[in-house]
Design a protein around this motif. Structure first.
Motif, PDB file in Angstrom:
ATOM      1  N   ARG A 132       0.817  -1.217   0.000  1.00  0.00           N
ATOM      2  CA  ARG A 132       0.000   0.000   0.000  1.00  0.00           C
ATOM      3  C   ARG A 132       0.851   1.267   0.000  1.00  0.00           C
ATOM      4  NH1 ARG A 132      -4.972  -1.201   4.271  1.00  0.00           N
ATOM      5  NH2 ARG A 132      -5.914  -2.946   3.088  1.00  0.00           N
ATOM      6  N   GLU A 133       1.905   1.269   0.782  1.00  0.00           N
ATOM      7  CA  GLU A 133       2.743   2.462   0.902  1.00  0.00           C
ATOM      8  C   GLU A 133       3.650   2.575  -0.318  1.00  0.00           C
ATOM      9  OE1 GLU A 133       5.746   4.581   4.158  1.00  0.00           O
ATOM     10  OE2 GLU A 133       5.108   2.493   4.393  1.00  0.00           O
ATOM     11  N   GLN A 134       3.377   3.572  -1.147  1.00  0.00           N
ATOM     12  CA  GLN A 134       4.138   3.745  -2.389  1.00  0.00           C
ATOM     13  C   GLN A 134       5.377   4.601  -2.134  1.00  0.00           C
ATOM     14  OE1 GLN A 134       3.066   2.086  -5.366  1.00  0.00           O
ATOM     15  NE2 GLN A 134       1.884   1.143  -3.712  1.00  0.00           N
ATOM     16  N   VAL A 135       6.418   3.973  -1.632  1.00  0.00           N
ATOM     17  CA  VAL A 135       7.661   4.656  -1.294  1.00  0.00           C
ATOM     18  C   VAL A 135       8.618   4.585  -2.477  1.00  0.00           C
ATOM     19  CG1 VAL A 135       9.649   4.709   0.266  1.00  0.00           C
ATOM     20  CG2 VAL A 135       7.371   4.155   1.156  1.00  0.00           C
ATOM     21  N   VAL A 136       9.309   5.687  -2.734  1.00  0.00           N
ATOM     22  CA  VAL A 136      10.327   5.741  -3.789  1.00  0.00           C
ATOM     23  C   VAL A 136      11.640   6.152  -3.139  1.00  0.00           C
ATOM     24  CG1 VAL A 136      11.017   6.724  -6.000  1.00  0.00           C
ATOM     25  CG2 VAL A 136       8.590   6.416  -5.464  1.00  0.00           C
ATOM     26  N   SER A 137      12.644   5.300  -3.236  1.00  0.00           N
ATOM     27  CA  SER A 137      13.938   5.609  -2.637  1.00  0.00           C
ATOM     28  C   SER A 137      15.018   4.816  -3.350  1.00  0.00           C
ATOM     29  CB  SER A 137      13.934   5.281  -1.138  1.00  0.00           C
ATOM     30  OG  SER A 137      13.904   3.882  -0.945  1.00  0.00           O
ATOM     31  N   THR A 138      16.238   4.991  -2.881  1.00  0.00           N
ATOM     32  CA  THR A 138      17.384   4.287  -3.460  1.00  0.00           C
ATOM     33  C   THR A 138      17.720   3.014  -2.693  1.00  0.00           C
ATOM     34  OG1 THR A 138      18.875   5.662  -2.129  1.00  0.00           O
ATOM     35  CG2 THR A 138      18.389   6.414  -4.372  1.00  0.00           C
ATOM     36  N   ASP A 139      16.811   2.559  -1.836  1.00  0.00           N
ATOM     37  CA  ASP A 139      17.048   1.318  -1.091  1.00  0.00           C
ATOM     38  C   ASP A 139      16.936   0.116  -2.025  1.00  0.00           C
ATOM     39  OD1 ASP A 139      17.312   2.872   1.128  1.00  0.00           O
ATOM     40  OD2 ASP A 139      15.266   2.540   1.863  1.00  0.00           O
ATOM     41  N   ASP A 140      17.637  -0.954  -1.657  1.00  0.00           N
ATOM     42  CA  ASP A 140      17.628  -2.152  -2.491  1.00  0.00           C
ATOM     43  C   ASP A 140      16.323  -2.928  -2.409  1.00  0.00           C
ATOM     44  OD1 ASP A 140      20.137  -1.720  -3.502  1.00  0.00           O
ATOM     45  OD2 ASP A 140      21.159  -2.964  -2.015  1.00  0.00           O
ATOM     46  N   ASP A 141      15.563  -2.758  -1.327  1.00  0.00           N
ATOM     47  CA  ASP A 141      14.371  -3.575  -1.138  1.00  0.00           C
ATOM     48  C   ASP A 141      13.084  -2.871  -1.568  1.00  0.00           C
ATOM     49  OD1 ASP A 141      14.508  -1.669   0.809  1.00  0.00           O
ATOM     50  OD2 ASP A 141      13.856  -2.965   2.455  1.00  0.00           O
ATOM     51  N   ILE A 142      13.189  -1.809  -2.359  1.00  0.00           N
ATOM     52  CA  ILE A 142      12.015  -1.107  -2.878  1.00  0.00           C
ATOM     53  C   ILE A 142      11.830  -1.534  -4.338  1.00  0.00           C
ATOM     54  CG2 ILE A 142      10.907   1.113  -3.298  1.00  0.00           C
ATOM     55  CD1 ILE A 142      11.315   0.493  -0.365  1.00  0.00           C
ATOM     56  N   TYR A 143      10.768  -2.290  -4.584  1.00  0.00           N
ATOM     57  CA  TYR A 143      10.506  -2.825  -5.920  1.00  0.00           C
ATOM     58  C   TYR A 143       9.201  -2.270  -6.466  1.00  0.00           C
ATOM     59  CZ  TYR A 143      14.007  -6.322  -4.589  1.00  0.00           C
ATOM     60  OH  TYR A 143      15.159  -6.952  -4.164  1.00  0.00           O
ATOM     61  N   TYR A 144       9.163  -2.146  -7.788  1.00  0.00           N
ATOM     62  CA  TYR A 144       7.944  -1.731  -8.489  1.00  0.00           C
ATOM     63  C   TYR A 144       7.706  -2.692  -9.641  1.00  0.00           C
ATOM     64  CZ  TYR A 144       7.078   2.645  -6.038  1.00  0.00           C
ATOM     65  OH  TYR A 144       6.747   3.582  -5.086  1.00  0.00           O
ATOM     66  N   VAL A 145       6.438  -2.945  -9.914  1.00  0.00           N
ATOM     67  CA  VAL A 145       6.056  -3.831 -10.998  1.00  0.00           C
ATOM     68  C   VAL A 145       5.289  -3.036 -12.044  1.00  0.00           C
ATOM     69  CG1 VAL A 145       3.873  -4.531  -9.921  1.00  0.00           C
ATOM     70  CG2 VAL A 145       4.975  -6.048 -11.566  1.00  0.00           C
ATOM     71  N   TRP A 146       5.540  -3.354 -13.303  1.00  0.00           N
ATOM     72  CA  TRP A 146       4.831  -2.690 -14.390  1.00  0.00           C
ATOM     73  C   TRP A 146       3.436  -3.291 -14.553  1.00  0.00           C
ATOM     74  CZ3 TRP A 146       6.320   1.744 -16.286  1.00  0.00           C
ATOM     75  CH2 TRP A 146       7.665   2.080 -16.346  1.00  0.00           C
ATOM     76  N   ILE A 147       2.450  -2.436 -14.576  1.00  0.00           N
ATOM     77  CA  ILE A 147       1.094  -2.879 -14.905  1.00  0.00           C
ATOM     78  C   ILE A 147       0.624  -2.173 -16.177  1.00  0.00           C
ATOM     79  CG2 ILE A 147       0.472  -3.465 -12.546  1.00  0.00           C
ATOM     80  CD1 ILE A 147      -0.924  -0.808 -12.302  1.00  0.00           C
ATOM     81  N   TRP A 148       1.566  -1.632 -16.903  1.00  0.00           N
ATOM     82  CA  TRP A 148       1.286  -0.947 -18.175  1.00  0.00           C
ATOM     83  C   TRP A 148       2.291  -1.433 -19.197  1.00  0.00           C
ATOM     84  CZ3 TRP A 148       4.582   2.418 -20.893  1.00  0.00           C
ATOM     85  CH2 TRP A 148       3.998   3.083 -21.976  1.00  0.00           C
ATOM     86  N   GLU A 149       1.832  -1.650 -20.400  1.00  0.00           N
ATOM     87  CA  GLU A 149       2.695  -2.124 -21.485  1.00  0.00           C
ATOM     88  C   GLU A 149       2.523  -1.219 -22.686  1.00  0.00           C
ATOM     89  OE1 GLU A 149       5.519  -3.834 -23.420  1.00  0.00           O
ATOM     90  OE2 GLU A 149       4.937  -4.727 -21.505  1.00  0.00           O
ATOM     91  N   ARG A 150       3.628  -0.727 -23.200  1.00  0.00           N
ATOM     92  CA  ARG A 150       3.581   0.113 -24.394  1.00  0.00           C
ATOM     93  C   ARG A 150       3.338  -0.760 -25.615  1.00  0.00           C
ATOM     94  NH1 ARG A 150       8.927   3.303 -25.855  1.00  0.00           N
ATOM     95  NH2 ARG A 150       9.599   1.133 -26.062  1.00  0.00           N
ATOM     96  N   VAL A 151       2.322  -0.422 -26.365  1.00  0.00           N
ATOM     97  CA  VAL A 151       1.968  -1.185 -27.562  1.00  0.00           C
ATOM     98  C   VAL A 151       2.799  -0.673 -28.737  1.00  0.00           C
ATOM     99  CG1 VAL A 151       0.129  -1.894 -29.116  1.00  0.00           C
ATOM    100  CG2 VAL A 151      -0.358  -1.548 -26.692  1.00  0.00           C
ATOM    101  N   HIS A 152       3.561  -1.573 -29.351  1.00  0.00           N
ATOM    102  CA  HIS A 152       4.394  -1.205 -30.490  1.00  0.00           C
ATOM    103  C   HIS A 152       3.536  -1.110 -31.738  1.00  0.00           C
ATOM    104  CE1 HIS A 152       7.892  -1.403 -33.277  1.00  0.00           C
ATOM    105  NE2 HIS A 152       8.505  -0.841 -32.256  1.00  0.00           N
TER     106      HIS A 152
END
Length: 277
Positions: A132-152
């Motif tokens: 739930r907590e959308q944290v953005v930092s330079t830590d190694d354990d902060i991951y994000y997943v793509w739920i959007w795909e660019r259509v070629h």
């Protein structure tokens, strides 16, 4: 998941521009994880911040008509990256392992966590879960997943070609007689080639079965027919006996011969002195 859901707010053009830059950027070093039973690309937020502060980003941002925001510091990069979760383009996740699940259950028995048996067993493909907590930092354990795909653009081209082919097949009764006759001959030719291939495979198998007992070790027609080679190489040679080349034995024999020759050439110093005397 780039199709906008009904009633969902429109994506920010700036967020889409940032996502387009980062989606397949090599600096993210994306990996695949299992999220809700499907494989998705995920990455560390620190790598995305590094990419947003790169010279490549600065060059694209300065182009005329670019929607990328200017970034001069890490704070600017964090502010730009936050556009992704705000527009549901990338969401923070965590990697679930046996240890993390057990520790979370020990801390909160009512926590909604998947059973340990359902965790990914594929090496290098971890199980992911939303945070739930959308944290953005330079830590190694902060991951994000793509739920959007660019259509070629090729996807639209292939979709158009498929639609045109389906439309042409539906209108087959309206084709000119000459064109329908040509398609019929073409289909008969393809079926003939397919039948000839199966007949060839059956004949070569029967011949091998006969020669295997009559003249061992058996004769194969077109021995490379089912090998991973080109079309022409599949029919070369025309025939061959069922004999496997003994490459390993030959190498061992060569090695043994070289060792024997070396041992013969090496004369002990004591023998050499006796010979001189």
């Amino acid at each position: 998941m780039n199709a906008q859901q009904e009633g969902a707010p429109a994506k920010s053009p700036t967020a889409l521009a940032i996502a387009s830059f980062l989606r397949h950027n090599s600096q993210l070093k994306m990996r695949q994880g299992v999220l809700n039973g499907k494989r998705q690309d995920f990455f560390r937020s620190k790598r995305a911040l590094r990419a947003l502060q790169s010279a490549e980003y600065a060059a694209k941002q300065k182009k005329k008509g670019s929607l990328l925001p200017p970034i001069a510091s890490e704070e600017d990069a964090i502010r730009a990256f936050k556009e992704l979760p705000l527009n549901s383009l990338a969401i923070r996740v965590e990697k679930l392992t046996r240890k993390t699940v057990e520790s979370k259950r020990a801390a909160n028995p009512n926590a909604q966590l998947p059973p340990i048996s359902s965790l990914s067993k594929v090496k290098g493909v971890p199980t992911l879960a939303f945070v739930r907590e959308q944290v953005v930092s330079t830590d190694d354990d902060i991951y994000y997943v793509w739920i959007w795909e660019r259509v070629h653009w090729t996807a639209y081209l292939y979709a158009g070609l498929i639609a045109a082919a389906i439309f042409a097949v539906v209108l087959f009764p309206l084709w000119p007689p000459v064109l329908r006759l040509g398609v019929w001959y073409l289909s008969m030719g393809m079926l003939g080639l397919l039948g000839a291939f199966f007949a060839m495979a059956i004949v070569r198998l029967i011949l091998f079965g006969i020669t295997y007992f009559a003249t061992p070790p058996g004769l194969w027609i077109f021995p490379n027919l089912f090998e991973d080679v080109g079309f022409v190489e599949s029919f070369i040679p025309v025939y061959a006996w069922n004999v496997k080349p003994e490459k390993k034995k030959k190498k061992r024999n060569v090695t043994a011969t070289v060792t024997a020759v070396t041992e013969e050439e090496e004369v002990p110093e004591s023998d050499a002195k006796e010979t001189k005397s």
